[in-house]
Design an enzyme around this catalytic site. Structure first.
Site, short mmCIF file in Angstrom:
data_model
loop_
_atom_site.label_atom_id
_atom_site.label_comp_id
_atom_site.label_asym_id
_atom_site.label_seq_id
_atom_site.Cartn_x
_atom_site.Cartn_y
_atom_site.Cartn_z
N ASP A 204 -90.52 -23.30 4.24
CA ASP A 204 -91.53 -22.71 5.15
C ASP A 204 -92.42 -23.77 5.80
OD1 ASP A 204 -90.90 -20.00 4.89
OD2 ASP A 204 -92.16 -19.77 3.12
N LYS B 112 -92.24 -15.34 -4.18
CA LYS B 112 -92.06 -16.78 -3.94
C LYS B 112 -92.60 -17.64 -5.09
CE LYS B 112 -92.01 -16.62 1.10
NZ LYS B 112 -92.48 -17.20 2.35
P1 NAP Z 1 -101.91 -13.66 2.87
O1 NAP Z 1 -101.62 -14.53 1.71
O2 NAP Z 1 -102.05 -12.20 2.67
O3 NAP Z 1 -103.26 -14.24 3.57
C1 NAP Z 1 -103.84 -13.57 4.62
C2 NAP Z 1 -104.90 -14.44 5.29
O4 NAP Z 1 -105.33 -13.74 6.47
C3 NAP Z 1 -106.14 -14.70 4.46
O5 NAP Z 1 -106.69 -15.95 4.80
C4 NAP Z 1 -107.06 -13.54 4.92
O6 NAP Z 1 -108.44 -13.81 4.76
C5 NAP Z 1 -106.73 -13.53 6.39
N1 NAP Z 1 -107.04 -12.27 7.05
C6 NAP Z 1 -106.40 -11.09 6.91
N2 NAP Z 1 -106.95 -10.16 7.71
C7 NAP Z 1 -107.96 -10.78 8.38
C8 NAP Z 1 -108.91 -10.36 9.35
N3 NAP Z 1 -108.94 -9.09 9.78
N4 NAP Z 1 -109.79 -11.26 9.84
C9 NAP Z 1 -109.76 -12.53 9.40
N5 NAP Z 1 -108.90 -13.00 8.47
C10 NAP Z 1 -108.01 -12.12 7.96
O7 NAP Z 1 -100.79 -13.82 4.00
P2 NAP Z 1 -99.83 -15.09 4.26
O8 NAP Z 1 -98.62 -14.98 3.41
O9 NAP Z 1 -100.67 -16.32 4.19
O10 NAP Z 1 -99.35 -14.82 5.77
C11 NAP Z 1 -100.28 -14.98 6.83
C12 NAP Z 1 -99.57 -14.76 8.16
O11 NAP Z 1 -98.55 -15.73 8.36
C13 NAP Z 1 -98.89 -13.38 8.26
O12 NAP Z 1 -99.17 -12.85 9.53
C14 NAP Z 1 -97.42 -13.72 8.12
O13 NAP Z 1 -96.61 -12.79 8.82
C15 NAP Z 1 -97.36 -15.09 8.79
N6 NAP Z 1 -96.18 -15.86 8.35
C16 NAP Z 1 -95.27 -16.20 9.29
C17 NAP Z 1 -94.13 -16.90 8.93
C18 NAP Z 1 -93.12 -17.27 9.98
O14 NAP Z 1 -91.97 -17.59 9.63
N7 NAP Z 1 -93.50 -17.30 11.24
C19 NAP Z 1 -93.93 -17.27 7.59
C20 NAP Z 1 -94.92 -16.93 6.64
C21 NAP Z 1 -96.06 -16.20 7.03
P3 NAP Z 1 -109.20 -13.38 3.41
O15 NAP Z 1 -108.89 -14.46 2.43
O16 NAP Z 1 -110.62 -13.33 3.82
O17 NAP Z 1 -108.63 -12.05 3.01
#
Ligand code: NAP
Length: 285
Positions: free
Chosen positions: A105, A69
């Site tokens: 998004d 992205k």
């Molecule tokens: P990302 O960039 O990998 O960020 C992950 C985030 O989750 C970080 O803040 C990380 O904290 C935190 N995290 C991961 N494991 C954790 C745990 N065990 N306990 C507490 N915090 C934890 O991922 P992203 O792209 O932001 O996506 C995040 C979520 O949004 C995903 O589940 C994704 O599927 C969802 N999403 C949904 C849509 C939709 O269309 N519905 C679209 C986009 C994303 P740290 O910084 O401490 O590692």
């Protein structure tokens, strides 16, 4: 849907892409509007080559997913102001050989909240997580003029960096410490905690590990849609909060992207229709 010599091509590109529901969703849109488009999923190891292919084959448009992205931006001719501000493109439209990038998004997530009757304007917002999906969402919330935004994250330095970035770009100060007296109106999980295991996203954040501050006056939203109810949402629901999962975000970002690809408006009831279709066809639980 009849595919013929006039059919325009659309696709999701990224790695991996097999899990994506976008092909079913976009092909459903074309089915009901009788637009002559076909949407596929193409996995790629090189976003640069993929963009060259789009130009060479005159593909009408693509959705871009992880991990490209951000990287895709350098290969485009134009980037819409919001996507440029976010530094993230999830939709590319090819108009007569010129490729323009958009981000649907954050707007998709915002619309899903509004559709569920969850308002941001004038409210105290708590965002859990500071990953790739969080910052665009927070920047969209800022435009809606909330009373306050607090972002907490397991790794606090990332929330602090987001605070600097957002202040620099928008001049809006966010908090990065939980405030026990803030009376948060809307609590949003943007972390991936809860996707594959039953843990609360706050488990490692001092003072809010068990979400005791959530009550029946709050609304709680999770970006995750699979599973449909994470432990975070289940806990909030049991405390009487109104809850929504990430399905609305997925659908709305797709609706906005499809309207950009086809330069047409989908029917007003499209959200309910596509949701019903995805559930009926067991594409979603
Ligand atoms: P990302 O960039 O990998 O960020 C992950 C985030 O989750 C970080 O803040 C990380 O904290 C935190 N995290 C991961 N494991 C954790 C745990 N065990 N306990 C507490 N915090 C934890 O991922 P992203 O792209 O932001 O996506 C995040 C979520 O949004 C995903 O589940 C994704 O599927 C969802 N999403 C949904 C849509 C939709 O269309 N519905 C679209 C986009 C994303 P740290 O910084 O401490 O590692």
């Amino acid at each position: 849907m009849l595919i013929n010599g006039h059919t325009k091509q659309l696709a999701i590109i990224g790695k991996p892409v097999e899990h994506s529901f976008s092909p079913q969703m976009h092909n459903f849109f074309s089915e009901i509007t009788k637009n002559n488009y076909s949407y596929s999923a193409w996995e790629t190891d090189s976003i640069e080559d993929a963009i060259k292919g789009i130009r060479a084959m005159n593909i009408r448009g693509v959705n871009v997913t992880a991990p490209y992205k951000k990287d895709v931006i350098q290969y485009l001719d134009d980037v819409d102001d919001t996507a440029l501000l976010l530094g993230s493109v999830n939709t590319v439209v090819n108009s007569n050989g010129r490729l323009k990038g958009y981000n649907t998004d954050a707007e998709g997530f915002y619309r899903s909240l509004i559709n569920a009757g969850i308002n941001i304007t004038g409210k105290n917002i708590l965002v859990i997580g500071a990953g790739g999906a969080a910052q665009p969402a927070v920047m969209r919330f800022v435009q809606a003029k909330p009373k306050s935004i607090t972002v907490v994250n397991r790794t606090k330095s990332k929330a602090d960096k987001m605070r600097c970035d957002i202040f620099e770009k928008l001049g809006f100060d966010i908090n990065t410490e939980f405030d026990a007296f803030a009376n948060y109106d809307v609590v949003i999980n943007t972390t991936s905690a809860g996707m594959t295991s039953s843990i609360l996203p706050t488990v490692e954040i001092d003072g809010i590990d068990n979400l005791d501050f959530i009550n029946s006056e709050c609304a709680a939203a999770d970006m995750i849609y699979n599973p449909p109810e994470t432990l975070f949402l289940q806990t909030a629901r049991k405390k009487g909060a109104k809850t929504i999962n990430g399905l609305g975000m997925l659908i709305y970002q797709g609706i906005i992207a499809y309207e950009l690809f086809t330069e047409t408006n989908l029917p007003d009831d499209i959200y309910e229709r596509v949701k019903e279709y995805l559930i009926k066809e067991k594409i979603l639980r």
